[in-house]
Scaffold this motif. Structure first.
Motif, PDB file in Angstrom:
ATOM      1  N   HIS A 269       0.867  -1.362  -0.016  1.00  0.00           N
ATOM      2  CA  HIS A 269       0.058   0.146  -0.001  1.00  0.00           C
ATOM      3  C   HIS A 269       0.788   1.215  -0.028  1.00  0.00           C
ATOM      4  N   SER A 270       1.873   1.259   0.888  1.00  0.00           N
ATOM      5  CA  SER A 270       2.683   2.551   0.892  1.00  0.00           C
ATOM      6  C   SER A 270       3.538   2.603  -0.277  1.00  0.00           C
ATOM      7  N   ILE A 271       3.811   1.833  -1.006  1.00  0.00           N
ATOM      8  CA  ILE A 271       4.736   1.976  -2.104  1.00  0.00           C
ATOM      9  C   ILE A 271       3.704   2.505  -3.380  1.00  0.00           C
ATOM     10  N   ALA A 272       2.718   1.677  -3.151  1.00  0.00           N
ATOM     11  CA  ALA A 272       1.519   2.472  -4.184  1.00  0.00           C
ATOM     12  C   ALA A 272       1.364   3.710  -3.972  1.00  0.00           C
ATOM     13  N   SER A 273       1.024   3.997  -2.830  1.00  0.00           N
ATOM     14  CA  SER A 273       0.573   5.391  -2.239  1.00  0.00           C
ATOM     15  C   SER A 273       1.606   6.507  -2.602  1.00  0.00           C
ATOM     16  N   ARG A 274       2.899   6.072  -2.381  1.00  0.00           N
ATOM     17  CA  ARG A 274       3.883   7.159  -2.674  1.00  0.00           C
ATOM     18  C   ARG A 274       4.197   7.247  -4.240  1.00  0.00           C
ATOM     19  N   ARG A 275       3.969   6.226  -5.091  1.00  0.00           N
ATOM     20  CA  ARG A 275       3.894   6.380  -6.547  1.00  0.00           C
ATOM     21  C   ARG A 275       2.894   7.124  -7.025  1.00  0.00           C
TER      22      ARG A 275
ATOM     23  N   ALA B  43      18.785  24.768 -13.246  1.00  0.00           N
ATOM     24  CA  ALA B  43      18.869  25.213 -11.882  1.00  0.00           C
ATOM     25  C   ALA B  43      19.165  24.207 -11.115  1.00  0.00           C
ATOM     26  N   GLU B  44      20.412  24.336 -10.311  1.00  0.00           N
ATOM     27  CA  GLU B  44      21.047  23.544  -9.444  1.00  0.00           C
ATOM     28  C   GLU B  44      20.479  23.388  -8.074  1.00  0.00           C
ATOM     29  N   ASN B  45      20.433  24.696  -7.436  1.00  0.00           N
ATOM     30  CA  ASN B  45      20.116  24.822  -6.266  1.00  0.00           C
ATOM     31  C   ASN B  45      18.655  25.505  -5.920  1.00  0.00           C
ATOM     32  N   ALA B  46      17.671  24.509  -6.152  1.00  0.00           N
ATOM     33  CA  ALA B  46      16.346  25.316  -6.027  1.00  0.00           C
ATOM     34  C   ALA B  46      16.105  25.179  -4.590  1.00  0.00           C
ATOM     35  N   GLY B  47      14.935  26.293  -4.534  1.00  0.00           N
ATOM     36  CA  GLY B  47      15.016  26.555  -3.054  1.00  0.00           C
ATOM     37  C   GLY B  47      14.368  25.540  -2.133  1.00  0.00           C
ATOM     38  N   ILE B  48      13.096  24.791  -2.877  1.00  0.00           N
ATOM     39  CA  ILE B  48      12.456  23.819  -2.104  1.00  0.00           C
ATOM     40  C   ILE B  48      12.619  22.609  -2.574  1.00  0.00           C
ATOM     41  N   ASN B  49      13.190  21.692  -2.168  1.00  0.00           N
ATOM     42  CA  ASN B  49      13.709  20.134  -2.532  1.00  0.00           C
ATOM     43  C   ASN B  49      12.701  19.099  -2.019  1.00  0.00           C
ATOM     44  N   LEU B  50      11.691  18.889  -2.915  1.00  0.00           N
ATOM     45  CA  LEU B  50      10.757  17.949  -2.572  1.00  0.00           C
ATOM     46  C   LEU B  50      11.427  16.393  -2.752  1.00  0.00           C
ATOM     47  N   ASP B  51      12.349  16.349  -3.582  1.00  0.00           N
ATOM     48  CA  ASP B  51      13.181  15.196  -3.715  1.00  0.00           C
ATOM     49  C   ASP B  51      13.399  14.462  -2.358  1.00  0.00           C
ATOM     50  N   ARG B  52      13.701  15.342  -1.422  1.00  0.00           N
ATOM     51  CA  ARG B  52      14.207  15.002   0.020  1.00  0.00           C
ATOM     52  C   ARG B  52      12.981  14.455   0.708  1.00  0.00           C
ATOM     53  N   PHE B  53      11.876  14.997   0.437  1.00  0.00           N
ATOM     54  CA  PHE B  53      10.672  14.333   1.050  1.00  0.00           C
ATOM     55  C   PHE B  53      10.468  13.053   0.540  1.00  0.00           C
ATOM     56  N   SER B  54      10.640  12.908  -0.773  1.00  0.00           N
ATOM     57  CA  SER B  54      10.407  11.669  -1.549  1.00  0.00           C
ATOM     58  C   SER B  54      11.207  10.534  -0.932  1.00  0.00           C
TER      59      SER B  54
ATOM     60  N   TYR C 244      10.043   5.623   4.960  1.00  0.00           N
ATOM     61  CA  TYR C 244       8.807   5.119   5.673  1.00  0.00           C
ATOM     62  C   TYR C 244       7.845   3.968   4.948  1.00  0.00           C
ATOM     63  N   ASP C 245       8.443   3.507   3.997  1.00  0.00           N
ATOM     64  CA  ASP C 245       7.903   2.670   3.419  1.00  0.00           C
ATOM     65  C   ASP C 245       8.775   1.088   3.613  1.00  0.00           C
ATOM     66  N   SER C 246       9.972   1.344   4.251  1.00  0.00           N
ATOM     67  CA  SER C 246      10.798   0.255   4.366  1.00  0.00           C
ATOM     68  C   SER C 246      10.283  -1.014   5.364  1.00  0.00           C
ATOM     69  N   PRO C 247      10.486  -1.949   5.209  1.00  0.00           N
ATOM     70  CA  PRO C 247      10.009  -3.213   5.788  1.00  0.00           C
ATOM     71  C   PRO C 247      10.318  -2.984   7.168  1.00  0.00           C
ATOM     72  N   GLU C 248      11.871  -2.422   7.531  1.00  0.00           N
ATOM     73  CA  GLU C 248      12.296  -2.266   8.912  1.00  0.00           C
ATOM     74  C   GLU C 248      11.447  -1.322   9.863  1.00  0.00           C
ATOM     75  N   PHE C 249      11.138  -0.136   9.103  1.00  0.00           N
ATOM     76  CA  PHE C 249      10.310   0.676   9.692  1.00  0.00           C
ATOM     77  C   PHE C 249       8.897   0.169   9.970  1.00  0.00           C
ATOM     78  N   LEU C 250       8.109  -0.310   8.880  1.00  0.00           N
ATOM     79  CA  LEU C 250       6.804  -0.890   9.289  1.00  0.00           C
ATOM     80  C   LEU C 250       7.050  -2.065  10.346  1.00  0.00           C
ATOM     81  N   ALA C 251       8.134  -2.742  10.464  1.00  0.00           N
ATOM     82  CA  ALA C 251       8.227  -3.702  11.266  1.00  0.00           C
ATOM     83  C   ALA C 251       8.119  -3.291  12.929  1.00  0.00           C
ATOM     84  N   ARG C 252       8.871  -2.010  12.913  1.00  0.00           N
ATOM     85  CA  ARG C 252       9.055  -1.290  14.098  1.00  0.00           C
ATOM     86  C   ARG C 252       7.778  -0.785  14.738  1.00  0.00           C
ATOM     87  N   MET C 253       6.875  -0.345  13.759  1.00  0.00           N
ATOM     88  CA  MET C 253       5.681   0.323  14.232  1.00  0.00           C
ATOM     89  C   MET C 253       4.726  -0.949  14.423  1.00  0.00           C
ATOM     90  N   THR C 254       4.538  -2.062  13.777  1.00  0.00           N
ATOM     91  CA  THR C 254       3.752  -3.065  14.020  1.00  0.00           C
ATOM     92  C   THR C 254       4.110  -4.126  14.999  1.00  0.00           C
TER      93      THR C 254
END
Lengths: 266, 371
Positions: free
Chosen positions: B169-175, B195-206, B212-222
């Protein structure tokens, strides 16, 4: 001598327009042209300067009563004149600028409501301080003493409330950006119809961005939690100058009432 | 100094003053309550934004819309994810407990068998001798009902299935979000070449979303999903059966005690009848014959017991299983709801990119991460 409750009501009636002016400035200030902004800044300057000057005259009167012979010409020279007024105007100009910029950059209706709450608070404290100190302070210095107590208490209460709000309010996260990015990020969010106002808002926003960046990067490195807490308080209390300016604006308005009622006593 | 307008505020009547004050402050509060500063329209201020390896020039007014789009997307996706997880959970638990209900007769058969009887009678001795664990009966009950596995093991399997579902679900949601944002940016803004140094970098959020989609993160939460409930299932069900047995006056000790006299007399009688009164094999023969008589008597008493009370025992087991299923279902549902809410809070904080001094201070205390 007016009944005390009447003086309290009069002060509140004179402070009401100040409340409306604050809301008007907050809501529509960014749409005003240069001339309107300049007029607001000048009128605020004069109001603050008036309050300062009248209080100066009270202090000088008390001092002259204590130290200078009534027949001396110094009674006239040292009572506070044009030069004192000019100095107060310069100081008031800086405070007025902080007040106008701060009012336009308030963080939402919560802070606005807090400032409006300070109107009856300052009137009540002024009235109460005057009554309580009457039996202890010389009548020449009583008004100034009451003002000092009122301002100190109102400033503390208002700053504490604003600090508590800032402590729990979400701010921008600058932990993963550089200092100039933080400053530019804050500055670019400001806009206004008046070019001068927009520049002033951008500078103020950039300074806030720098403070946030320094706090988020520097404070966590402190080893002592108490020191870190103190650091955060200092950062969040950066708008103390705005609070001080606001209170002096209220003082100016309340003293203008007295001037209006008894112009010969100015 | 002459006054221009001879007016005193105190000339107004007291009532009028109070009315003006009350109305004035009420109006002030009303105006300030949801005051929103007006911004000049037609602002040409642009923000530079980097996403998907490209730089875009976006009007500043579009930034809140982008934030709203992102927040709404993840809220919708989290709600859909929680629905799917709840459905899978209900399905798995229903399957498990349907099988358990079907095995209740098997457990009752063991309960009324000689093996079961003597296991219960000898348990204190066997535990003291280290042959069996103290919770043997509870564990036996659980294994018999849940297919030779403990309930906790089944829950581990279920958790694994749910983690797989969450991951997909998480992977599908992110995509889907990345596709939506790309479409929005291409509609609202213009691509800035070089443009090399854009002000807002959404790739970092991606990148953070990938984390947050990693199995380790999910395992830690569940982790610890229903583990407590699973560990308690066996003892709870066994206690229900024991209470039922005690209520029908068939407590093992009572039954055992009431049979002692019968066993002793029947064993003696059996020994006397089947063996010669004297001779070298007389004692052994008497013992064997007596033992057979003992077992025979016990078997008969068990059958009598079963005829009278088996139905009640099975009913109590079914009731205990139903109660366990409901409690487990509620516990797990609430657990995954908390996980979903927690994840949404984390994502919202990432989207808004906010920093609250009070929460930042709390991060210093180990184990009290509010997120």
């Amino acid at each position: 001598m007016l009944p005390p409750s009447s003086a309290f009501r009069d002060d509140l009636l004179w402070l009401l327009p100040l409340g409306f002016a604050l809301i008007g400035l907050y809501r529509f200030g960014r749409l005003l042209p240069d001339a309107a902004i300049l007029a607001i800044w000048l009128s605020t300057t004069l109001l603050i300067a008036l309050g300062h000057f009248l209080r100066l005259r009270i202090r000088r009167r008390a001092w002259l009563q204590a130290y200078v012979s009534p027949a001396s010409v110094l009674q006239h020279w040292l009572r506070g004149g044009a030069l004192a007024l000019l100095v107060r105007v310069f100081l008031a100009a800086a405070l007025a600028l902080a007040l106008v910029i701060g009012a336009l950059r308030l963080h939402g209706p919560e802070e606005l409501l807090l400032l409006l709450t300070s109107l009856p608070l300052i009137a009540a404290l002024r009235w109460g301080a005057g009554r309580q100190l009457k039996g202890h302070i010389s009548p020449y210095y009583l008004p100034e003493s009451a003002w000092r107590v009122t301002l100190a208490l109102t400033f503390l209460i208002l700053c504490s409330a604003l600090l508590a709000q800032s402590w729990w309010r979400a701010g921008p996260d600058f932990t993963a950006v550089t200092l100039d990015q933080a400053a530019w990020h804050m500055a670019l969010e400001e806009d206004a119809s008046s070019a001068v106002l927009e520049q002033a808002l951008a500078v103020a926003a950039a300074m806030e961005g720098v403070r946030w960046w320094l706090a988020q990067h520097g404070l966590p490195r402190l080893q002592w939690p108490l020191l870190e807490l103190l650091g955060w308080f200092l950062v969040l209390l950066a708008n103390a100058l705005f609070v001080w300016a606001w209170l002096h604006c209220c003082v100016g308005m309340m003293l203008m009432r007295k001037l209006w009622d008894s112009p010969c006593r100015a | 100094m002459p006054r221009l307008i001879p007016f005193h505020a105190n000339q107004l009547s007291e009532r009028l003053q109070l009315t003006l004050l009350a109305g004035g402050f009420a109006l002030l509060v009303a105006l300030a309550w949801d005051a929103v500063p007006a911004h000049p329209t037609g602002s040409t201020a642009m923000a530079e934004l980097r996403f998907g390896g490209k730089a875009y020039g976006l009007p500043l007014q579009r930034l809140p819309e982008l934030e709203h789009l992102t927040r709404r997307h993840f809220q919708t996706q989290e709600a859909a994810k929680l629905r799917d997880v709840t459905a899978l959970l209900e399905q798995d638990i229903d399957t498990l407990f349907t099988q358990a209900h079907a095995r209740v007769p098997e457990l009752a058969d063991w309960y009324y068998s000689l093996g079961g009887e003597y296991t219960r009678l000898m348990l204190p001795v066997l535990v003291r001798g280290g042959v069996l664990a103290a919770d043997h009966l509870a564990e036996r009950t659980e294994r018999m009902l849940f297919g030779e596995q403990l309930l906790a093991d089944h829950l581990d399997t279920m958790r694994g299935n749910i983690e797989d579902l969450l991951l997909q679900h998480s992977i599908a949601s992110r995509r889907a979000w990345q596709a939506d944002v790309t479409t929005a940016l291409e509609g609202w803004g213009a691509v800035i070449e070089g443009a090399e140094n854009a002000g807002i970098n959404l790739d970092r959020f991606s990148q953070r979303l990938i984390g947050y989609d990693s199995p380790e993160f999910l395992a830690r939460m569940t982790v610890s999903s229903g583990a407590g409930m699973g560990a308690m299932a066996g003892p709870l069900i066994w206690q229900a059966a024991s209470r039922s047995a005690a209520a029908s006056g068939r407590a093992a000790a009572t039954r055992g005690a009431s049979r002692v006299a019968g066993r002793a007399s029947s064993a003696a009688a059996g020994g006397a009848l089947a063996c010669a009164p004297a001779g070298p094999a007389a004692v052994g023969c008497a013992l064997l014959a007596g033992g057979a008589a003992w077992l025979g008597t016990d078997w008969l008493l068990l059958r009598f017991d079963e005829a009278r009370n088996r139905q009640a025992l099975e009913a109590s087991l079914h009731t205990a299983l139903t109660a366990t299923r409901e409690a487990l279902g509620n516990d797990l549902s609430q657990h995954y709801e908390r996980i979903s809410l927690n994840r949404l809070q984390i994502l919202t904080a990432e989207i808004e990119h906010t920093f609250i001094p009070a929460y930042h201070r709390r991060h210093r205390t180990p184990g009290t991460d509010p997120l």
